[in-house]
Design a protein around this motif. Structure first.
Motif, PDB file in Angstrom:
ATOM      1  N   ALA A   2      -6.229   8.565  24.105  1.00  8.42           N
ATOM      2  CA  ALA A   2      -7.246   8.139  23.133  1.00  8.42           C
ATOM      3  C   ALA A   2      -7.196   9.009  21.882  1.00  8.42           C
ATOM      4  CB  ALA A   2      -8.633   8.188  23.758  1.00  8.42           C
ATOM      5  N   VAL A   3      -6.980  10.315  22.064  1.00  8.88           N
ATOM      6  CA  VAL A   3      -6.873  11.221  20.908  1.00  8.88           C
ATOM      7  C   VAL A   3      -5.642  10.855  20.087  1.00  8.88           C
ATOM      8  CG1 VAL A   3      -6.507  13.615  20.219  1.00  8.88           C
ATOM      9  CG2 VAL A   3      -8.129  13.079  22.035  1.00  8.88           C
ATOM     10  N   TRP A   4      -4.512  10.614  20.761  1.00 10.66           N
ATOM     11  CA  TRP A   4      -3.286  10.233  20.055  1.00 10.66           C
ATOM     12  C   TRP A   4      -3.491   8.915  19.307  1.00 10.66           C
ATOM     13  CZ3 TRP A   4       0.738  11.719  17.717  1.00 10.66           C
ATOM     14  CH2 TRP A   4       1.730  10.809  17.377  1.00 10.66           C
ATOM     15  N   LEU A   5      -4.170   7.973  19.920  1.00 12.79           N
ATOM     16  CA  LEU A   5      -4.436   6.685  19.298  1.00 12.79           C
ATOM     17  C   LEU A   5      -5.217   6.848  18.001  1.00 12.79           C
ATOM     18  CD1 LEU A   5      -4.290   3.543  19.679  1.00 12.79           C
ATOM     19  CD2 LEU A   5      -6.540   3.753  20.716  1.00 12.79           C
ATOM     20  N   VAL A   6      -6.236   7.676  18.029  1.00 13.02           N
ATOM     21  CA  VAL A   6      -7.035   7.928  16.820  1.00 13.02           C
ATOM     22  C   VAL A   6      -6.169   8.579  15.742  1.00 13.02           C
ATOM     23  CG1 VAL A   6      -8.948   9.287  15.883  1.00 13.02           C
ATOM     24  CG2 VAL A   6      -9.229   8.036  18.023  1.00 13.02           C
ATOM     25  N   LEU A   7      -5.362   9.557  16.112  1.00 10.67           N
ATOM     26  CA  LEU A   7      -4.478  10.206  15.136  1.00 10.67           C
ATOM     27  C   LEU A   7      -3.457   9.223  14.564  1.00 10.67           C
ATOM     28  CD1 LEU A   7      -3.838  13.606  16.936  1.00 10.67           C
ATOM     29  CD2 LEU A   7      -5.249  13.202  14.905  1.00 10.67           C
ATOM     30  N   TRP A   8      -2.895   8.387  15.414  1.00 12.54           N
ATOM     31  CA  TRP A   8      -1.887   7.422  14.977  1.00 12.54           C
ATOM     32  C   TRP A   8      -2.479   6.391  14.011  1.00 12.54           C
ATOM     33  CZ3 TRP A   8       2.960   7.485  14.432  1.00 12.54           C
ATOM     34  CH2 TRP A   8       3.698   6.316  14.296  1.00 12.54           C
ATOM     35  N   VAL A   9      -3.648   5.880  14.337  1.00 14.67           N
ATOM     36  CA  VAL A   9      -4.303   4.915  13.452  1.00 14.67           C
ATOM     37  C   VAL A   9      -4.676   5.582  12.130  1.00 14.67           C
ATOM     38  CG1 VAL A   9      -6.379   3.495  13.161  1.00 14.67           C
ATOM     39  CG2 VAL A   9      -5.097   3.405  15.303  1.00 14.67           C
ATOM     40  N   THR A  10      -5.190   6.812  12.198  1.00 12.39           N
ATOM     41  CA  THR A  10      -5.542   7.546  10.977  1.00 12.39           C
ATOM     42  C   THR A  10      -4.327   7.751  10.095  1.00 12.39           C
ATOM     43  OG1 THR A  10      -7.331   8.663  12.146  1.00 12.39           O
ATOM     44  CG2 THR A  10      -6.578   9.673  10.093  1.00 12.39           C
ATOM     45  N   TRP A  11      -3.196   8.147  10.694  1.00 15.80           N
ATOM     46  CA  TRP A  11      -1.965   8.347   9.922  1.00 15.80           C
ATOM     47  C   TRP A  11      -1.537   7.052   9.258  1.00 15.80           C
ATOM     48  CZ3 TRP A  11       0.877  11.551   7.410  1.00 15.80           C
ATOM     49  CH2 TRP A  11       2.160  11.184   7.033  1.00 15.80           C
ATOM     50  N   ASN A  12      -1.568   5.950   9.978  1.00 16.85           N
ATOM     51  CA  ASN A  12      -1.135   4.676   9.407  1.00 16.85           C
ATOM     52  C   ASN A  12      -2.079   4.180   8.322  1.00 16.85           C
ATOM     53  OD1 ASN A  12       1.425   3.588  10.657  1.00 16.85           O
ATOM     54  ND2 ASN A  12       0.320   4.322  12.444  1.00 16.85           N
ATOM     55  N   VAL A  13      -3.366   4.439   8.452  1.00 15.78           N
ATOM     56  CA  VAL A  13      -4.304   4.109   7.368  1.00 15.78           C
ATOM     57  C   VAL A  13      -3.966   4.942   6.134  1.00 15.78           C
ATOM     58  CG1 VAL A  13      -6.717   4.278   6.622  1.00 15.78           C
ATOM     59  CG2 VAL A  13      -6.164   3.304   8.858  1.00 15.78           C
ATOM     60  N   PHE A  14      -3.652   6.230   6.336  1.00 20.27           N
ATOM     61  CA  PHE A  14      -3.243   7.079   5.214  1.00 20.27           C
ATOM     62  C   PHE A  14      -1.985   6.535   4.541  1.00 20.27           C
ATOM     63  CE2 PHE A  14      -0.311  10.401   3.818  1.00 20.27           C
ATOM     64  CZ  PHE A  14      -1.014  10.874   2.728  1.00 20.27           C
ATOM     65  N   VAL A  15      -0.993   6.120   5.328  1.00 22.78           N
ATOM     66  CA  VAL A  15       0.257   5.587   4.766  1.00 22.78           C
ATOM     67  C   VAL A  15      -0.028   4.331   3.950  1.00 22.78           C
ATOM     68  CG1 VAL A  15       2.474   4.523   5.367  1.00 22.78           C
ATOM     69  CG2 VAL A  15       1.765   6.629   6.489  1.00 22.78           C
ATOM     70  N   ILE A  16      -0.899   3.461   4.445  1.00 17.84           N
ATOM     71  CA  ILE A  16      -1.261   2.255   3.699  1.00 17.84           C
ATOM     72  C   ILE A  16      -1.909   2.632   2.370  1.00 17.84           C
ATOM     73  CG2 ILE A  16      -2.830   0.276   3.668  1.00 17.84           C
ATOM     74  CD1 ILE A  16      -2.292   0.032   6.715  1.00 17.84           C
ATOM     75  N   CYS A  17      -2.868   3.543   2.406  1.00 16.98           N
ATOM     76  CA  CYS A  17      -3.535   3.980   1.172  1.00 16.98           C
ATOM     77  C   CYS A  17      -2.554   4.658   0.225  1.00 16.98           C
ATOM     78  CB  CYS A  17      -4.683   4.928   1.501  1.00 16.98           C
ATOM     79  SG  CYS A  17      -6.060   4.126   2.347  1.00 16.98           S
ATOM     80  N   PHE A  18      -1.616   5.429   0.775  1.00 17.42           N
ATOM     81  CA  PHE A  18      -0.620   6.128  -0.023  1.00 17.42           C
ATOM     82  C   PHE A  18       0.267   5.139  -0.781  1.00 17.42           C
ATOM     83  CE2 PHE A  18       3.650   8.038  -0.340  1.00 17.42           C
ATOM     84  CZ  PHE A  18       3.354   9.142  -1.105  1.00 17.42           C
ATOM     85  N   TYR A  19       0.812   4.152  -0.090  1.00 14.64           N
ATOM     86  CA  TYR A  19       1.725   3.210  -0.742  1.00 14.64           C
ATOM     87  C   TYR A  19       1.015   2.204  -1.635  1.00 14.64           C
ATOM     88  CZ  TYR A  19       5.859   5.068   1.386  1.00 14.64           C
ATOM     89  OH  TYR A  19       6.885   5.902   1.723  1.00 14.64           O
ATOM     90  N   LEU A  20      -0.262   1.966  -1.385  1.00 13.68           N
ATOM     91  CA  LEU A  20      -1.031   1.104  -2.293  1.00 13.68           C
ATOM     92  C   LEU A  20      -1.703   1.914  -3.395  1.00 13.68           C
ATOM     93  CD1 LEU A  20      -2.614  -1.459   0.190  1.00 13.68           C
ATOM     94  CD2 LEU A  20      -0.603  -1.733  -1.277  1.00 13.68           C
ATOM     95  N   GLU A  21      -1.486   3.235  -3.371  1.00  9.55           N
ATOM     96  CA  GLU A  21      -2.008   4.173  -4.367  1.00  9.55           C
ATOM     97  C   GLU A  21      -3.518   4.070  -4.502  1.00  9.55           C
ATOM     98  OE1 GLU A  21       0.427   3.561  -7.884  1.00  9.55           O
ATOM     99  OE2 GLU A  21       1.916   4.946  -7.066  1.00  9.55           O
ATOM    100  N   ALA A  22      -4.205   4.098  -3.358  1.00  8.28           N
ATOM    101  CA  ALA A  22      -5.664   4.079  -3.352  1.00  8.28           C
ATOM    102  C   ALA A  22      -6.203   5.447  -3.766  1.00  8.28           C
ATOM    103  CB  ALA A  22      -6.181   3.710  -1.969  1.00  8.28           C
ATOM    104  N   GLY A  23      -7.237   5.446  -4.563  1.00 12.37           N
ATOM    105  CA  GLY A  23      -7.828   6.707  -5.013  1.00 12.37           C
ATOM    106  C   GLY A  23      -6.857   7.498  -5.876  1.00 12.37           C
ATOM    107  N   ASP A  24      -6.729   8.788  -5.588  1.00 12.01           N
ATOM    108  CA  ASP A  24      -5.839   9.657  -6.361  1.00 12.01           C
ATOM    109  C   ASP A  24      -4.442   9.751  -5.762  1.00 12.01           C
ATOM    110  OD1 ASP A  24      -7.748  10.238  -8.245  1.00 12.01           O
ATOM    111  OD2 ASP A  24      -8.497  12.003  -7.180  1.00 12.01           O
TER     112      ASP A  24
END
Length: 96
Positions: A2-24
């Motif tokens: 469950a901890v790994w799942l949360v980390l994995w989803v968080t990382w992938n949300v970050f990657v999505i925001c990174f490539y869509l240039e969300a925020g800064d």
């Protein structure tokens, strides 16, 4: 798990925001994904569907020897959208 799942989803949300240039966030900065140690380049940038890679020769004088400078053309879909789709699929699979 469950901890790994949360980390994995968080990382992938970050990657999505990174490539869509969300925020800064900006995909043009090396600091975020590589801690400014190496030149970041998405694998999909060179290997996307229909992409043609051409090496830039000669490399600029300021370029480190271990970096390859290229131009990419003819892609059917830009690499950042493939990265976003890939991360979205990872989130879907993780949650399901």
């Amino acid at each position: 798990y469950a901890v790994w799942l949360v980390l994995w989803v968080t990382w992938n949300v970050f990657v999505i925001c990174f490539y869509l240039e969300a925020g800064d966030l900006s995909k043009e900065t090396d600091l975020i994904l590589t801690f400014n140690i190496s030149m970041h380049r998405s694998w999909w940038m060179e290997n996307g569907p229909g992409c043609t890679v051409t090496s830039v020769t000669p490399a600029p004088d300021w370029a480190p020897e271990d970096h390859r400078y290229i131009t990419v053309s003819g892609c059917f879909l830009e690499y950042q959208y493939i990265e976003v789709a890939h991360s979205s699929l990872q989130i879907f699979l993780a949650v399901s």
